[in-house]
Motif scaffolding. Structure first.
Motif, mmCIF file in Angstrom:
data_model
loop_
_atom_site.group_PDB
_atom_site.id
_atom_site.type_symbol
_atom_site.label_atom_id
_atom_site.label_comp_id
_atom_site.label_asym_id
_atom_site.label_seq_id
_atom_site.Cartn_x
_atom_site.Cartn_y
_atom_site.Cartn_z
ATOM 1 N N PHE A 257 0.816 -1.203 0.000
ATOM 2 C CA PHE A 257 0.000 0.000 0.000
ATOM 3 C C PHE A 257 0.854 1.259 0.000
ATOM 4 O O PHE A 257 0.374 2.339 0.314
ATOM 5 N N ASP A 258 2.116 1.141 -0.354
ATOM 6 C CA ASP A 258 3.004 2.282 -0.314
ATOM 7 C C ASP A 258 2.595 3.367 -1.300
ATOM 8 O O ASP A 258 2.757 4.554 -1.027
ATOM 9 N N ARG A 259 2.007 2.983 -2.433
ATOM 10 C CA ARG A 259 1.557 3.996 -3.400
ATOM 11 C C ARG A 259 0.411 4.823 -2.834
ATOM 12 O O ARG A 259 0.330 6.022 -3.076
ATOM 13 N N VAL A 260 -0.483 4.196 -2.074
ATOM 14 C CA VAL A 260 -1.593 4.936 -1.457
ATOM 15 C C VAL A 260 -1.038 5.928 -0.439
ATOM 16 O O VAL A 260 -1.449 7.088 -0.390
ATOM 17 N N ALA A 261 -0.092 5.479 0.372
ATOM 18 C CA ALA A 261 0.506 6.365 1.369
ATOM 19 C C ALA A 261 1.263 7.496 0.694
ATOM 20 O O ALA A 261 1.190 8.651 1.142
ATOM 21 N N ASP A 262 1.976 7.200 -0.393
ATOM 22 C CA ASP A 262 2.689 8.251 -1.121
ATOM 23 C C ASP A 262 1.713 9.270 -1.698
ATOM 24 O O ASP A 262 1.959 10.476 -1.664
ATOM 25 N N LEU A 263 0.597 8.795 -2.234
ATOM 26 C CA LEU A 263 -0.412 9.692 -2.790
ATOM 27 C C LEU A 263 -0.998 10.595 -1.702
ATOM 28 O O LEU A 263 -1.121 11.803 -1.891
ATOM 29 N N MET A 264 -1.335 10.009 -0.556
ATOM 30 C CA MET A 264 -1.876 10.821 0.539
ATOM 31 C C MET A 264 -0.839 11.829 1.025
ATOM 32 O O MET A 264 -1.167 12.984 1.299
ATOM 33 N N ASP A 265 0.396 11.404 1.119
ATOM 34 C CA ASP A 265 1.454 12.301 1.548
ATOM 35 C C ASP A 265 1.626 13.446 0.565
ATOM 36 O O ASP A 265 1.763 14.605 0.951
ATOM 37 N N ARG A 266 1.569 13.152 -0.730
ATOM 38 C CA ARG A 266 1.715 14.174 -1.764
ATOM 39 C C ARG A 266 0.555 15.165 -1.719
ATOM 40 O O ARG A 266 0.742 16.372 -1.846
ATOM 41 N N VAL A 267 -0.653 14.673 -1.509
ATOM 42 C CA VAL A 267 -1.831 15.551 -1.470
ATOM 43 C C VAL A 267 -1.805 16.435 -0.225
ATOM 44 O O VAL A 267 -2.083 17.633 -0.295
#
Length: 148
Positions: free
Chosen positions: A16-26
């Motif tokens: 789920f690292d891509r989801v966490a990266d997306l949330m972090d970016r947003v």
């Protein structure tokens, strides 16, 4: 603005690292541009349309590009060579680059420009290997031994 630490999420999940990266970016994006205005609509179960208001730009001034999971819409007005004197300038024709992050298996199927709007059509195509499949259950016989 608050800073969120996603380290516990990375430690407790796998894949789920891509989801966490997306949330972090947003959550950490300091630049929240509203130019140009746009709409995202769902036109079907697996179809979407992004409409961007591009008043003042011709088709030659616009570019739409898909790179991996990113859709990049950019515009740059060609120099007209004339010095105009505006009493009021309310139509913005400044250059822009707008990025949209696309989910897996979403691809652009087309783009059209009409009446000052740029319409980009997208579709989600899930490969056959990832679609759910039904497994037939056989009747009767004893389980077979697996040879070592």
């Amino acid at each position: 603005m608050r800073a969120y630490d996603f380290a516990p999420l990375y430690r407790a999940t796998v894949g789920f690292d891509r989801v966490a990266d997306l949330m972090d970016r947003v959550l950490t994006s300091e630049v929240n541009t509203t130019y140009p205005p746009y709409n995202i609509e769902k036109t079907n179960d697996d179809a979407y349309r992004i409409s961007v208001a591009v008043a003042g730009f011709s088709e030659a001034d616009l570019s739409v590009e898909q790179r991996e999971n990113a859709l990049i819409v950019a515009a740059k007005k060609a120099d007209e060579g004339e010095d105009k004197t505006y009493l009021h300038r309310g139509i913005a024709t400044r250059a822009f680059e707008k990025r949209f992050h696309l989910a897996d298996h979403v691809r652009v199927t087309g783009a059209s420009h009409a009446d000052g709007m740029l319409h980009i059509d997208l579709v989600r195509e899930v490969p056959e290997a990832l679609k759910p499949r039904t497994i037939a259950i056989s009747k009767g016989s004893e389980p077979k031994a697996i040879e070592a």
